[in-house]
Scaffold this active site. Structure first.
Site, PDB file in Angstrom:
ATOM      1  N   LYS A  19      -9.960  -0.691   6.880  1.00  0.00           N
ATOM      2  CA  LYS A  19     -10.473  -2.004   7.300  1.00  0.00           C
ATOM      3  C   LYS A  19     -10.091  -2.235   8.760  1.00  0.00           C
ATOM      4  O   LYS A  19      -8.901  -2.133   9.112  1.00  0.00           O
ATOM      5  CB  LYS A  19      -9.821  -3.066   6.414  1.00  0.00           C
ATOM      6  CG  LYS A  19     -10.658  -4.285   6.115  1.00  0.00           C
ATOM      7  CD  LYS A  19      -9.844  -5.161   5.155  1.00  0.00           C
ATOM      8  CE  LYS A  19     -10.613  -6.335   4.676  1.00  0.00           C
ATOM      9  NZ  LYS A  19      -9.725  -7.272   3.938  1.00  0.00           N
TER      10      LYS A  19
HETATM   11  C1  E4P Z   1     -11.539 -10.005   2.601  1.00  0.00           C
HETATM   12  O1  E4P Z   1     -11.519  -8.805   2.742  1.00  0.00           O
HETATM   13  C2  E4P Z   1     -10.406 -10.881   2.922  1.00  0.00           C
HETATM   14  O2  E4P Z   1      -9.234 -10.235   2.496  1.00  0.00           O
HETATM   15  C3  E4P Z   1     -10.447 -12.200   2.201  1.00  0.00           C
HETATM   16  O3  E4P Z   1     -11.659 -12.355   1.488  1.00  0.00           O
HETATM   17  C4  E4P Z   1     -10.090 -13.364   3.046  1.00  0.00           C
HETATM   18  O4  E4P Z   1     -10.150 -14.522   2.252  1.00  0.00           O
HETATM   19  P1  E4P Z   1      -9.486 -15.895   2.716  1.00  0.00           P
HETATM   20  O5  E4P Z   1     -10.335 -16.485   3.809  1.00  0.00           O
HETATM   21  O6  E4P Z   1      -9.527 -16.750   1.485  1.00  0.00           O
HETATM   22  O7  E4P Z   1      -8.102 -15.581   3.171  1.00  0.00           O
END
Ligand code: E4P
Length: 217
Positions: free
Chosen positions: A83
């Site tokens: 990522k």
């Molecule tokens: C996605 O890969 C992220 O880890 C996640 O969906 C972020 O979510 P949040 O905005 O609730 O922290």
């Protein structure tokens, strides 16, 4: 639509995986902090539970450092998706890492233009953050629809991974628009089963059943 579980909680992942609800997993530095575990160790354990892609996020900000971290994360297991953030450096890292045969999830996407760039850089997944756009009075779901149209217009293979999902409604809306994947916390996936009329109906059936005095087992 495939479901990824947005957590580093191995017990929650295992429970959803047994039900066929975990087609993959997404983690981020905040979720690793919440787990209280070592990133390499917990990610390896998650990769042994689910067969699908497990996103592990780099924390460097320069492209070369992201690439080095990505290569190390990719060695954890065959189902790692590295990522990287949607910055210019992240796009450079995406291009190199996908070129080496790795899956790459480009995260922190908040605009259609960013998603277009990620597709051009060969991203396996683009992660538009719905909830965080809603938090600032924008419509995160509009972004999912825009990216769907743009990717379909040009036949980009990059998969739309709807992220920052905060409610069961977000899941059905993302599915209606045609997101390829949605990643959500375990409690949101479980909440999709809830309906007040189901609870009310079940209550009525059980009360009537008790009046019959019968038993099935
Ligand atoms: C996605 O890969 C992220 O880890 C996640 O969906 C972020 O979510 P949040 O905005 O609730 O922290």
């Amino acid at each position: 639509m495939r479901f990824f579980v947005d957590t580093a909680d191995v017990e929650a992942i295992a429970e959803l995986n047994e039900l066929g609800m975990a087609d993959g997993v997404t983690t981020n530095p905040s979720l690793i902090l919440k787990s209280g575990r070592d990133i390499l160790e917990v990610t390896k354990e998650i990769c042994s539970i689910v067969a699908g892609p497990v996103s592990a996020e780099v924390v460097a900000v320069e492209a070369d450092d992201m690439i080095a971290e990505g290569r190390k994360l990719a060695k954890i297991a065959d189902n790692i998706a590295v990522k990287v953030p949607l910055t210019w450096a992240g796009l450079k890292a995406c291009k190199v890492l996908t070129g080496e045969g790795n899956m790459v999830n480009v995260t922190l996407c908040f605009s259609a233009n960013q998603a277009l760039l990620a597709a051009k850089a060969g991203a396996t997944f683009i992660s538009p953050f719905i909830g965080r756009l809603d938090d600032i009075n924008m419509d995160g779901m509009d972004l999912i629809a825009d990216i769907r149209q743009i990717y379909d217009n040009y036949g980009f293979d990059t998969q739309i991974l709807a992220a920052s999902i905060r409610s069961a409604n977000h899941m059905s809306q993302a599915a209606l628009i045609g997101a390829d994947v949605a990643t959500a916390p375990p409690n949101v996936i479980k909440a999709m089963a809830n309906h007040p009329l189901t609870d009310k109906g079940l209550d009525g059936f059980l009360k009537d059943w008790a009046k019959t005095g019968q038993k099935i087992l």
